[in-house]
Design a protein around this motif. Structure first.
Motif, PDB file in Angstrom:
ATOM      1  N   SER A 258      -2.360  -0.154   1.663  1.00  0.00           N
ATOM      2  CA  SER A 258      -3.750   0.179   1.347  1.00  0.00           C
ATOM      3  C   SER A 258      -3.868   0.831  -0.026  1.00  0.00           C
ATOM      4  N   ASN A 259      -2.775   1.405  -0.522  1.00  0.00           N
ATOM      5  CA  ASN A 259      -2.791   1.958  -1.877  1.00  0.00           C
ATOM      6  C   ASN A 259      -2.824   0.848  -2.925  1.00  0.00           C
TER       7      ASN A 259
ATOM      8  N   PRO B 126      -7.297  -2.025  -1.301  1.00  0.00           N
ATOM      9  CA  PRO B 126      -8.169  -1.441  -0.274  1.00  0.00           C
ATOM     10  C   PRO B 126      -8.507  -2.461   0.821  1.00  0.00           C
ATOM     11  N   TYR B 127      -8.667  -1.983   2.030  1.00  0.00           N
ATOM     12  CA  TYR B 127      -9.028  -2.826   3.167  1.00  0.00           C
ATOM     13  C   TYR B 127      -8.011  -3.939   3.411  1.00  0.00           C
ATOM     14  N   VAL B 128      -6.735  -3.618   3.194  1.00  0.00           N
ATOM     15  CA  VAL B 128      -5.696  -4.636   3.314  1.00  0.00           C
ATOM     16  C   VAL B 128      -5.647  -5.214   4.728  1.00  0.00           C
TER      17      VAL B 128
ATOM     18  N   PRO C 155       0.129  -8.352  -7.787  1.00  0.00           N
ATOM     19  CA  PRO C 155       0.309  -9.133  -6.559  1.00  0.00           C
ATOM     20  C   PRO C 155      -0.986  -9.306  -5.774  1.00  0.00           C
ATOM     21  N   ALA C 156      -1.865  -8.301  -5.845  1.00  0.00           N
ATOM     22  CA  ALA C 156      -3.130  -8.392  -5.112  1.00  0.00           C
ATOM     23  C   ALA C 156      -3.985  -9.536  -5.644  1.00  0.00           C
TER      24      ALA C 156
END
Length: 217
Positions: A60-61, A64-66, A21-22
């Motif tokens: 954030s897991n 990162p830096y969400v 998804p990221a």
């Protein structure tokens, strides 16, 4: 400000969107940014809105830096909505940006743009001064700039003084990014047009066109 590079990113990212998804979110963000650089504000807003929604489902897991990424997309959405005249929606994004040190100065400049769109010149000037004060007090560099949106807002409002202030800030930025020279030429052209010097305005705007990469025409 490298529009050619930005426009190449969606195609590079697309084959990997099914992996996580990221990555899908990053692809939507790239599509939105590319659309905005091409002048397609409604399409850009649509893609960035989807990217923001996808980020809301990530922790954030997962990425990162969400939160910083969410605020960066919120900044773009706020800028495009203020340029489209969607001022109520833009105000909601501004409140989110106030909490981020890397966006706090930009949030005040966005308030200035909204005030200009509403025709409140005095409030716009107050927000500009507050933004400049915040910038002097901050030890954190702002993540992005809003000069393109500010140029458009001041030009539409016929605000010669405000346009000059933005042009001065763009000149400083040109020292760090050669691609900002296109925006600088545009700003000078709008400034000369607004003050009635059509000859010099034509010179600056032609220079702006010549600086634009022909692959983006």
């Amino acid at each position: 400000f490298d529009r050619v590079l930005v426009s190449s990113l969606p195609a590079l990212l697309e084959p990997f969107t099914g992996l996580s998804p990221a990555l899908c979110m990053i692809w939507e963000n790239a599509r939105g940014t590319s659309a905005l650089y091409s002048g397609q504000r409604l399409r850009g807003r649509e893609h960035l809105g989807r990217a923001f929604e996808q980020l809301s489902r990530l922790s954030s897991n997962d990425f990162p830096y969400v939160q910083s990424m969410r605020n960066a997309i919120a900044l773009s959405l706020c800028a495009v909505e203020s340029m489209l005249g969607l001022l109520e929606s833009a105000q909601r994004w501004i409140q989110l940006l106030d909490e981020d040190p890397m966006q706090r100065v930009n949030a005040m400049y966005l308030r200035k743009i909204v005030a200009l769109q509403e025709g409140n010149w005095q409030r716009s000037q107050d927000y500009r001064k507050q933004a400049e004060l915040l910038a002097l007090q901050s030890n954190v560099r702002q993540m992005f700039s809003l000069h393109h949106a500010e140029l458009a807002a001041h030009a539409r409002a016929g605000d010669l003084t405000g346009l000059r202030h933005v042009c001065e800030r763009i000149e400083v930025m040109c020292e760090r990014s050669p691609h900002a020279a296109v925006l600088s030429s545009l700003g000078r052209g709008l400034f000369q047009q607004l003050r009635g010097d059509w000859t010099q305005a034509e010179i600056e705007l032609r220079d702006c066109l010549e600086r634009c990469d022909p692959r983006m025409h």
